[in-house]
Motif scaffolding. Structure first.
Motif, PDB file in Angstrom:
ATOM      1  N   ASP A   1      52.020  32.632  73.254  1.00 61.14           N
ATOM      2  CA  ASP A   1      50.082  31.971  72.778  1.00 61.14           C
ATOM      3  C   ASP A   1      50.340  31.832  71.230  1.00 61.14           C
ATOM      4  O   ASP A   1      50.324  33.024  70.198  1.00 61.14           O
ATOM      5  CB  ASP A   1      49.705  33.057  73.488  1.00 61.14           C
ATOM      6  CG  ASP A   1      48.557  32.383  73.138  1.00 61.14           C
ATOM      7  OD1 ASP A   1      47.735  31.498  72.588  1.00 61.14           O
ATOM      8  OD2 ASP A   1      47.280  33.577  72.994  1.00 61.14           O
ATOM      9  N   SER A   2      50.077  30.705  71.266  1.00 62.83           N
ATOM     10  CA  SER A   2      50.202  30.173  69.353  1.00 62.83           C
ATOM     11  C   SER A   2      48.768  30.955  68.815  1.00 62.83           C
ATOM     12  O   SER A   2      48.481  30.909  68.023  1.00 62.83           O
ATOM     13  CB  SER A   2      50.790  29.238  69.307  1.00 62.83           C
ATOM     14  OG  SER A   2      49.588  27.677  69.580  1.00 62.83           O
ATOM     15  N   GLN A   3      47.751  30.445  69.741  1.00 62.80           N
ATOM     16  CA  GLN A   3      46.353  30.954  69.213  1.00 62.80           C
ATOM     17  C   GLN A   3      46.144  32.782  68.983  1.00 62.80           C
ATOM     18  O   GLN A   3      45.106  32.679  68.163  1.00 62.80           O
ATOM     19  CB  GLN A   3      45.960  30.810  70.528  1.00 62.80           C
ATOM     20  CG  GLN A   3      45.845  29.223  71.326  1.00 62.80           C
ATOM     21  CD  GLN A   3      45.303  28.363  69.800  1.00 62.80           C
ATOM     22  OE1 GLN A   3      44.555  28.502  69.073  1.00 62.80           O
ATOM     23  NE2 GLN A   3      45.259  26.612  69.870  1.00 62.80           N
ATOM     24  N   ALA A   4      47.070  33.506  69.709  1.00 65.22           N
ATOM     25  CA  ALA A   4      46.734  34.829  69.047  1.00 65.22           C
ATOM     26  C   ALA A   4      47.533  35.100  67.889  1.00 65.22           C
ATOM     27  O   ALA A   4      48.867  35.831  68.923  1.00 65.22           O
ATOM     28  CB  ALA A   4      46.742  35.727  69.987  1.00 65.22           C
ATOM     29  N   PRO A   5      47.727  35.292  67.029  1.00 66.11           N
ATOM     30  CA  PRO A   5      49.030  35.633  65.801  1.00 66.11           C
ATOM     31  C   PRO A   5      49.191  37.766  66.546  1.00 66.11           C
ATOM     32  O   PRO A   5      47.843  37.919  67.179  1.00 66.11           O
ATOM     33  CB  PRO A   5      48.796  35.599  64.441  1.00 66.11           C
ATOM     34  CG  PRO A   5      47.371  35.285  64.913  1.00 66.11           C
ATOM     35  CD  PRO A   5      47.114  35.009  66.148  1.00 66.11           C
ATOM     36  N   GLN A   6      50.693  37.823  66.995  1.00 67.57           N
ATOM     37  CA  GLN A   6      50.902  39.346  67.003  1.00 67.57           C
ATOM     38  C   GLN A   6      50.957  40.151  65.555  1.00 67.57           C
ATOM     39  O   GLN A   6      51.680  39.367  64.418  1.00 67.57           O
ATOM     40  CB  GLN A   6      52.369  39.565  67.502  1.00 67.57           C
ATOM     41  CG  GLN A   6      52.524  38.655  69.479  1.00 67.57           C
ATOM     42  CD  GLN A   6      53.981  38.605  69.822  1.00 67.57           C
ATOM     43  OE1 GLN A   6      54.912  38.084  69.409  1.00 67.57           O
ATOM     44  NE2 GLN A   6      54.104  39.095  70.757  1.00 67.57           N
ATOM     45  N   VAL A   7      50.608  41.518  65.879  1.00 74.59           N
ATOM     46  CA  VAL A   7      50.082  42.103  64.421  1.00 74.59           C
ATOM     47  C   VAL A   7      51.249  43.437  64.499  1.00 74.59           C
ATOM     48  O   VAL A   7      51.290  44.133  65.367  1.00 74.59           O
ATOM     49  CB  VAL A   7      49.016  42.708  64.720  1.00 74.59           C
ATOM     50  CG1 VAL A   7      48.636  43.835  63.117  1.00 74.59           C
ATOM     51  CG2 VAL A   7      47.571  41.777  64.538  1.00 74.59           C
ATOM     52  N   PHE A   8      52.193  42.752  63.334  1.00 72.34           N
ATOM     53  CA  PHE A   8      53.573  43.742  63.590  1.00 72.34           C
ATOM     54  C   PHE A   8      53.105  44.236  61.384  1.00 72.34           C
ATOM     55  O   PHE A   8      53.611  43.696  61.034  1.00 72.34           O
ATOM     56  CB  PHE A   8      54.057  43.217  63.215  1.00 72.34           C
ATOM     57  CG  PHE A   8      54.874  42.701  65.100  1.00 72.34           C
ATOM     58  CD1 PHE A   8      54.639  43.774  66.237  1.00 72.34           C
ATOM     59  CD2 PHE A   8      54.632  41.549  65.156  1.00 72.34           C
ATOM     60  CE1 PHE A   8      55.440  43.906  67.153  1.00 72.34           C
ATOM     61  CE2 PHE A   8      54.893  41.195  67.022  1.00 72.34           C
ATOM     62  CZ  PHE A   8      55.277  42.491  67.466  1.00 72.34           C
ATOM     63  N   PRO A   9      52.212  45.035  61.564  1.00 69.37           N
ATOM     64  CA  PRO A   9      51.953  44.933  59.865  1.00 69.37           C
ATOM     65  C   PRO A   9      53.510  45.973  59.473  1.00 69.37           C
ATOM     66  O   PRO A   9      53.660  46.457  60.070  1.00 69.37           O
ATOM     67  CB  PRO A   9      50.998  45.939  59.540  1.00 69.37           C
ATOM     68  CG  PRO A   9      51.000  47.065  61.751  1.00 69.37           C
ATOM     69  CD  PRO A   9      51.335  45.855  62.126  1.00 69.37           C
ATOM     70  N   LEU A  10      53.400  45.569  58.274  1.00 68.07           N
ATOM     71  CA  LEU A  10      54.474  45.592  57.071  1.00 68.07           C
ATOM     72  C   LEU A  10      53.943  47.178  57.087  1.00 68.07           C
ATOM     73  O   LEU A  10      52.967  47.935  56.702  1.00 68.07           O
ATOM     74  CB  LEU A  10      54.907  44.867  56.079  1.00 68.07           C
ATOM     75  CG  LEU A  10      55.248  43.881  56.101  1.00 68.07           C
ATOM     76  CD1 LEU A  10      55.579  42.769  54.623  1.00 68.07           C
ATOM     77  CD2 LEU A  10      56.812  43.457  56.545  1.00 68.07           C
ATOM     78  N   ALA A  11      55.607  47.655  56.755  1.00 68.40           N
ATOM     79  CA  ALA A  11      55.073  49.737  56.364  1.00 68.40           C
ATOM     80  C   ALA A  11      54.386  50.067  55.296  1.00 68.40           C
ATOM     81  O   ALA A  11      53.381  51.095  55.064  1.00 68.40           O
ATOM     82  CB  ALA A  11      56.584  50.157  56.210  1.00 68.40           C
TER      83      ALA A  11
ATOM     84  N   ALA B   1      46.438  25.594  64.600  1.00 73.66           N
ATOM     85  CA  ALA B   1      45.410  26.328  65.243  1.00 73.66           C
ATOM     86  C   ALA B   1      45.169  27.567  64.799  1.00 73.66           C
ATOM     87  O   ALA B   1      44.022  28.105  64.466  1.00 73.66           O
ATOM     88  CB  ALA B   1      46.725  27.010  66.980  1.00 73.66           C
ATOM     89  N   LEU B   2      46.391  28.393  63.880  1.00 72.95           N
ATOM     90  CA  LEU B   2      45.974  29.710  62.678  1.00 72.95           C
ATOM     91  C   LEU B   2      45.270  28.879  61.795  1.00 72.95           C
ATOM     92  O   LEU B   2      44.588  29.671  61.701  1.00 72.95           O
ATOM     93  CB  LEU B   2      47.418  29.941  62.309  1.00 72.95           C
ATOM     94  CG  LEU B   2      47.562  30.583  61.306  1.00 72.95           C
ATOM     95  CD1 LEU B   2      46.468  31.914  61.872  1.00 72.95           C
ATOM     96  CD2 LEU B   2      48.682  31.187  61.475  1.00 72.95           C
ATOM     97  N   LEU B   3      45.159  27.342  60.565  1.00 77.57           N
ATOM     98  CA  LEU B   3      44.306  27.154  60.300  1.00 77.57           C
ATOM     99  C   LEU B   3      42.440  26.790  60.563  1.00 77.57           C
ATOM    100  O   LEU B   3      42.369  27.617  60.083  1.00 77.57           O
ATOM    101  CB  LEU B   3      45.123  25.818  59.729  1.00 77.57           C
ATOM    102  CG  LEU B   3      46.522  26.319  58.943  1.00 77.57           C
ATOM    103  CD1 LEU B   3      46.899  24.474  58.407  1.00 77.57           C
ATOM    104  CD2 LEU B   3      45.871  27.102  57.576  1.00 77.57           C
ATOM    105  N   ASN B   4      43.406  26.280  61.743  1.00 78.06           N
ATOM    106  CA  ASN B   4      41.805  26.598  62.128  1.00 78.06           C
ATOM    107  C   ASN B   4      40.769  27.328  62.348  1.00 78.06           C
ATOM    108  O   ASN B   4      39.762  27.530  62.237  1.00 78.06           O
ATOM    109  CB  ASN B   4      41.615  25.052  63.526  1.00 78.06           C
ATOM    110  CG  ASN B   4      41.848  24.018  63.373  1.00 78.06           C
ATOM    111  OD1 ASN B   4      41.173  23.558  62.210  1.00 78.06           O
ATOM    112  ND2 ASN B   4      42.757  23.111  64.104  1.00 78.06           N
ATOM    113  N   ALA B   5      41.705  28.660  63.168  1.00 78.68           N
ATOM    114  CA  ALA B   5      41.175  29.895  63.260  1.00 78.68           C
ATOM    115  C   ALA B   5      40.725  30.032  61.782  1.00 78.68           C
ATOM    116  O   ALA B   5      39.340  31.613  61.983  1.00 78.68           O
ATOM    117  CB  ALA B   5      42.213  30.714  64.542  1.00 78.68           C
TER     118      ALA B   5
END
Length: 211
Positions: free
Chosen positions: A6-16, A134-138
């Motif tokens: 689902d390219s509309q919803a970025p998965q959140v994997f924060p760097l340490a 999609a990300l840019l528009n979001a």
């Protein structure tokens, strides 16, 4: 069968080190910078992002590395490594005002500054470009101050000695490169392309100046 990411919803994997990056108001963000990783895959890009390049200091600052905010894989999978309200290290001189988006693409890897390997021949797949749009528009919807877009090569136009011959200059940064579909993106996203320099020239011998 595996489902399409689902390219509309970025998965959140924060760097340490995300929380150690300087915070900023989102109203400060008016620019998004498009990069390509110049690495073979997303796993390697994550490893590079995790590297601590700026040692921690006594005042609690530092202990961070270089990373974009968002990464988009070739299949359209999108991951967020750094929250937009943090200043990431991804482009010289423009970090406080910008969001960095990294597209997984080999670029010049693994001979980044070799004058004989300056071609960037990997195209950007439709799934990846669709996810980027999609990300840019979001982001455009979420950040009213966001109005500009640039390539890394537009903002960092420095020329540096080639790794194979110091008498040859090559662009320090070429991403996202000649195969990035700028017109397609600009047609679908309400952002204006920002260019502060000229496109870096192809590698060339330095002229003897006597200086």
């Amino acid at each position: 069968m595996p489902t399409k990411p689902d390219s509309q919803a970025p998965q959140v994997f924060p760097l340490a080190y995300e929380s150690r990056l300087e915070a900023r108001p989102l109203s400060q963000v008016d620019l998004v910078v498009i990069h390509c990783t110049e690495l073979p895959d997303l796993t390697t890009a994550r490893e590079y992002g995790e590297r601590v390049l700026y040692p921690a200091r006594a005042d609690g600052s530092g202990g961070t590395g270089n990373s974009g905010h968002y990464y988009i894989d070739r299949d359209g999978r999108c991951q967020r490594y750094i929250a937009p309200d943090r200043i990431a290290h991804h482009v010289r001189g423009y970090n406080p005002r910008s969001i960095g988006i990294e597209l997984v693409n080999a670029g010049r890897w693994p001979h980044w500054l070799d004058s004989r390997h300056q071609a960037m021949e990997e195209a950007y797949p439709d799934a990846q470009v669709d996810a980027l749009i999609a990300l840019l528009n979001a982001l455009r919807a979420d950040l009213p101050s966001l109005r500009l877009i640039a390539g890394h090569e537009d903002l960092d136009t420095a020329m540096v000695p080639a790794s194979d011959d110091p008498d040859i200059l090559v662009p320090r940064k070429r991403d996202p490169g000649p195969l990035f579909p700028w017109q397609r993106v600009l047609d679908e996203v309400r952002l204006e392309r920002m260019q502060v320099g000229v496109t870096p020239p192809t590698p060339a011998k330095l002229r003897a100046s006597g200086a």
